[in-house]
Design a protein around this motif. Structure first.
Motif, mmCIF file in Angstrom:
data_model
loop_
_atom_site.group_PDB
_atom_site.id
_atom_site.type_symbol
_atom_site.label_atom_id
_atom_site.label_comp_id
_atom_site.label_asym_id
_atom_site.label_seq_id
_atom_site.Cartn_x
_atom_site.Cartn_y
_atom_site.Cartn_z
ATOM 1 N N MET A 1 0.803 -1.197 0.000
ATOM 2 C CA MET A 1 0.000 0.000 0.000
ATOM 3 C C MET A 1 0.843 1.256 0.000
ATOM 4 S SD MET A 1 -3.323 -0.528 2.429
ATOM 5 C CE MET A 1 -2.732 -1.764 3.561
ATOM 6 N N GLY A 2 2.110 1.162 0.302
ATOM 7 C CA GLY A 2 2.971 2.333 0.314
ATOM 8 C C GLY A 2 3.058 3.012 1.669
ATOM 9 N N LEU A 3 2.769 2.287 2.741
ATOM 10 C CA LEU A 3 2.851 2.840 4.087
ATOM 11 C C LEU A 3 4.178 2.458 4.732
ATOM 12 C CD1 LEU A 3 -0.713 1.921 5.403
ATOM 13 C CD2 LEU A 3 0.036 4.127 4.524
ATOM 14 N N THR A 4 4.655 3.314 5.632
ATOM 15 C CA THR A 4 5.868 2.989 6.380
ATOM 16 C C THR A 4 5.516 1.958 7.456
ATOM 17 O OG1 THR A 4 5.536 4.713 8.036
ATOM 18 C CG2 THR A 4 6.764 5.335 6.031
ATOM 19 N N THR A 5 6.524 1.420 8.084
ATOM 20 C CA THR A 5 6.312 0.427 9.143
ATOM 21 C C THR A 5 5.494 1.025 10.277
ATOM 22 O OG1 THR A 5 8.393 -0.623 8.580
ATOM 23 C CG2 THR A 5 7.469 -1.146 10.727
ATOM 24 N N ARG A 6 5.839 2.246 10.692
ATOM 25 C CA ARG A 6 5.095 2.883 11.784
ATOM 26 C C ARG A 6 3.647 3.126 11.389
ATOM 27 N NH1 ARG A 6 7.334 8.379 13.168
ATOM 28 N NH2 ARG A 6 5.727 9.123 11.768
ATOM 29 N N GLN A 7 3.410 3.529 10.144
ATOM 30 C CA GLN A 7 2.046 3.762 9.680
ATOM 31 C C GLN A 7 1.251 2.464 9.647
ATOM 32 O OE1 GLN A 7 2.865 5.783 6.014
ATOM 33 N NE2 GLN A 7 3.230 7.742 7.033
ATOM 34 N N GLU A 8 1.896 1.366 9.311
ATOM 35 C CA GLU A 8 1.219 0.065 9.335
ATOM 36 C C GLU A 8 0.853 -0.322 10.763
ATOM 37 O OE1 GLU A 8 3.662 -2.726 7.231
ATOM 38 O OE2 GLU A 8 3.302 -1.745 5.310
ATOM 39 N N LEU A 9 1.704 0.011 11.730
ATOM 40 C CA LEU A 9 1.397 -0.262 13.135
ATOM 41 C C LEU A 9 0.216 0.579 13.604
ATOM 42 C CD1 LEU A 9 5.030 -0.429 14.551
ATOM 43 C CD2 LEU A 9 3.460 -2.344 14.268
ATOM 44 N N VAL A 10 0.173 1.840 13.186
ATOM 45 C CA VAL A 10 -0.947 2.714 13.531
ATOM 46 C C VAL A 10 -2.230 2.174 12.898
ATOM 47 C CG1 VAL A 10 -1.899 5.037 13.246
ATOM 48 C CG2 VAL A 10 0.490 4.762 13.888
ATOM 49 N N LEU A 11 -2.159 1.769 11.647
ATOM 50 C CA LEU A 11 -3.309 1.183 10.966
ATOM 51 C C LEU A 11 -3.806 -0.047 11.717
ATOM 52 C CD1 LEU A 11 -5.305 0.893 8.615
ATOM 53 C CD2 LEU A 11 -3.493 -0.268 7.329
ATOM 54 N N GLN A 12 -2.902 -0.879 12.185
ATOM 55 C CA GLN A 12 -3.293 -2.075 12.934
ATOM 56 C C GLN A 12 -4.023 -1.698 14.216
ATOM 57 O OE1 GLN A 12 -3.118 -5.313 11.817
ATOM 58 N NE2 GLN A 12 -4.471 -5.581 13.574
ATOM 59 N N CYS A 13 -3.626 -0.604 14.855
ATOM 60 C CA CYS A 13 -4.326 -0.144 16.060
ATOM 61 C C CYS A 13 -5.742 0.300 15.735
ATOM 62 C CB CYS A 13 -3.545 0.998 16.723
ATOM 63 S SG CYS A 13 -2.073 0.444 17.603
ATOM 64 N N VAL A 14 -5.937 0.942 14.586
ATOM 65 C CA VAL A 14 -7.283 1.343 14.160
ATOM 66 C C VAL A 14 -8.128 0.097 13.895
ATOM 67 C CG1 VAL A 14 -8.622 2.550 12.389
ATOM 68 C CG2 VAL A 14 -6.467 3.535 13.191
ATOM 69 N N ILE A 15 -7.542 -0.898 13.245
ATOM 70 C CA ILE A 15 -8.249 -2.149 12.962
ATOM 71 C C ILE A 15 -8.601 -2.878 14.259
ATOM 72 C CG2 ILE A 15 -8.017 -4.440 11.906
ATOM 73 C CD1 ILE A 15 -6.286 -3.038 9.721
ATOM 74 N N ASP A 16 -7.658 -2.908 15.207
ATOM 75 C CA ASP A 16 -7.913 -3.545 16.505
ATOM 76 C C ASP A 16 -9.078 -2.875 17.223
ATOM 77 O OD1 ASP A 16 -5.797 -5.234 15.975
ATOM 78 O OD2 ASP A 16 -4.390 -4.203 17.325
ATOM 79 N N ALA A 17 -9.119 -1.554 17.174
ATOM 80 C CA ALA A 17 -10.212 -0.814 17.815
ATOM 81 C C ALA A 17 -11.544 -1.189 17.171
ATOM 82 C CB ALA A 17 -9.970 0.683 17.714
ATOM 83 N N LYS A 18 -11.560 -1.311 15.865
ATOM 84 C CA LYS A 18 -12.779 -1.703 15.142
ATOM 85 C C LYS A 18 -13.228 -3.095 15.582
ATOM 86 C CE LYS A 18 -15.785 -2.272 11.752
ATOM 87 N NZ LYS A 18 -17.066 -1.656 11.694
ATOM 88 N N ASN A 19 -12.269 -4.016 15.706
ATOM 89 C CA ASN A 19 -12.592 -5.380 16.111
ATOM 90 C C ASN A 19 -13.135 -5.445 17.534
ATOM 91 O OD1 ASN A 19 -11.801 -6.329 13.618
ATOM 92 N ND2 ASN A 19 -9.728 -6.838 14.285
ATOM 93 N N GLU A 20 -12.775 -4.463 18.360
ATOM 94 C CA GLU A 20 -13.279 -4.389 19.733
ATOM 95 C C GLU A 20 -14.580 -3.601 19.821
ATOM 96 O OE1 GLU A 20 -10.189 -2.760 22.137
ATOM 97 O OE2 GLU A 20 -8.774 -4.348 21.609
ATOM 98 N N GLY A 21 -15.077 -3.134 18.679
ATOM 99 C CA GLY A 21 -16.318 -2.377 18.669
ATOM 100 C C GLY A 21 -16.154 -0.930 19.071
ATOM 101 N N ARG A 22 -14.946 -0.403 18.983
ATOM 102 C CA ARG A 22 -14.676 0.987 19.347
ATOM 103 C C ARG A 22 -14.342 1.797 18.115
ATOM 104 N NH1 ARG A 22 -12.106 1.523 25.011
ATOM 105 N NH2 ARG A 22 -13.085 -0.230 26.048
#
Length: 76
Positions: A1-22
């Motif tokens: 996708m063209g994201l840096t490693t840190r941006q991929e980690l941030v994206l994963q946190c957004v996805i985790d929040a979604k999976n928790e219903g937040r």
């Protein structure tokens, strides 16, 4: 996708929040990153979230009501 490693980690946190219903605000993503042991500032987190939203295919959108806080929503 063209994201840096840190941006991929941030994206994963957004996805985790979604999976928790937040739907987290920027500070919530920052808290998740710090809880995972990543050294990141609010400014870096905000920049990364902005880059994630502008990158096609990530599934993240931002919502801001007036001059309030920005909400980051993952929709796939």
């Amino acid at each position: 996708m063209g994201l840096t490693t840190r941006q991929e980690l941030v994206l994963q946190c957004v996805i985790d929040a979604k999976n928790e219903g937040r739907r987290p605000y920027t500070a919530g993503i920052l808290s998740r990153m710090k809880a995972k042991g990543h050294d990141i500032t609010l400014r870096q987190c905000s920049y990364d979230l902005g880059r994630i939203v502008s990158t096609p295919g990530t599934g993240v959108i931002s919502i801001r009501y007036g001059s309030g806080r920005t909400l980051w929503v993952f929709e796939k």
